[in-house]
Scaffold this active site. Structure first.
Site, PDB file in Angstrom:
ATOM      1  N   ALA A  68       0.840  -1.202   0.000  1.00  0.00           N
ATOM      2  CA  ALA A  68       0.000   0.000   0.000  1.00  0.00           C
ATOM      3  C   ALA A  68       0.871   1.247   0.000  1.00  0.00           C
ATOM      4  O   ALA A  68       2.048   1.215   0.359  1.00  0.00           O
ATOM      5  CB  ALA A  68      -0.915   0.003   1.227  1.00  0.00           C
ATOM      6  N   ASP A  69       0.262   2.351  -0.409  1.00  0.00           N
ATOM      7  CA  ASP A  69       0.929   3.638  -0.357  1.00  0.00           C
ATOM      8  C   ASP A  69      -0.120   4.730  -0.183  1.00  0.00           C
ATOM      9  O   ASP A  69      -1.215   4.645  -0.743  1.00  0.00           O
ATOM     10  CB  ASP A  69       1.734   3.906  -1.630  1.00  0.00           C
ATOM     11  N   THR A  70       0.228   5.750   0.609  1.00  0.00           N
ATOM     12  CA  THR A  70      -0.673   6.871   0.855  1.00  0.00           C
ATOM     13  C   THR A  70      -0.010   8.164   0.404  1.00  0.00           C
ATOM     14  O   THR A  70       1.182   8.361   0.620  1.00  0.00           O
ATOM     15  CB  THR A  70      -1.031   6.969   2.355  1.00  0.00           C
ATOM     16  N   THR A 104      -5.143   6.599  -0.757  1.00  0.00           N
ATOM     17  CA  THR A 104      -4.412   5.393  -0.379  1.00  0.00           C
ATOM     18  C   THR A 104      -4.705   4.318  -1.413  1.00  0.00           C
ATOM     19  O   THR A 104      -5.858   4.006  -1.697  1.00  0.00           O
ATOM     20  CB  THR A 104      -4.794   4.897   1.028  1.00  0.00           C
ATOM     21  N   ALA A 105      -3.623   3.785  -1.967  1.00  0.00           N
ATOM     22  CA  ALA A 105      -3.719   2.704  -2.948  1.00  0.00           C
ATOM     23  C   ALA A 105      -3.242   1.409  -2.312  1.00  0.00           C
ATOM     24  O   ALA A 105      -2.349   1.415  -1.457  1.00  0.00           O
ATOM     25  CB  ALA A 105      -2.872   3.021  -4.175  1.00  0.00           C
TER      26      ALA A 105
END
Length: 185
Positions: A68-70, A104-105
């Site tokens: 994940a990444d934000t 967020t992905a």
């Protein structure tokens, strides 16, 4: 299926535990740079997918890797983690009295397939005084957080006037979507 989380974020780890998902933690350093032409949600989607690449050879057929990444998107600009106090102070000063998007992905990867998705929440700050910003940065030191703040901390109580979307997306994992995608995966 067995789940593997590739995130040092204590918040993401706790969210998966709270969802009742047993997982193994598997970390690998990842370059979080991205092509300059990417905009908005494309950026954390790209980075979440890139985080999966170094761990793909470690997966077996029964494992699902979660990365994940934000990112904060504000006035056409990507705002990541601050470099230092001055950078964080400037970021929070810019957010004062304005709204920004928190994106967020999440990427789910197996040896056979990969699915990526994202969620966006609009966050509106009240006006912040320099003293409020200094107090927050001095006492909470949010230098590991996109946008220089944690919504669940003092600044969230004092300065966030409104959110439109998921609180958990702002904290770093859209848990409502993770649950849906894992069930369908």
């Amino acid at each position: 299926m067995k789940y593997v989380l590739a995130s040092a974020s204590a918040r993401r780890q706790q969210f998966l535990k709270d969802l009742g998902i047993n997982f193994e933690l598997r970390l690998s350093p990842t370059d979080e740079s991205y092509p300059p032409e990417l905009q908005g949600a494309e950026i954390p989607m790209y980075i979440a997918q890139q985080k999966a690449i170094p761990l793909l050879p470690t997966l077996n057929e029964e494992e699902v890797l979660i990365t994940a990444d934000t990112l904060i998107w504000f006035e056409g600009e990507a705002i990541g983690k601050p470099k230092d106090y001055a950078d964080a102070f400037q970021t929070l000063s810019r957010f004062s009295g304005h709204s920004h998007e928190v994106i967020t992905a999440v990427c789910l990867t197996t040896t056979q397939k990969q699915v990526a998705f994202y969620d966006t929440t609009l966050v509106t700050f009240t006006s912040l005084t320099p003293e409020m910003i200094d107090h927050y940065l001095t006492h909470y030191q949010p230098y590991d957080k996109a946008g220089s703040y944690g919504i669940q901390e003092w600044i969230g109580y004092r300065a966030i006037r409104r959110i439109e979307g998921s609180f958990y997306t702002v904290m770093g994992l859209p848990v409502h979507l993770v649950g849906q995608y894992l069930r369908a995966f």
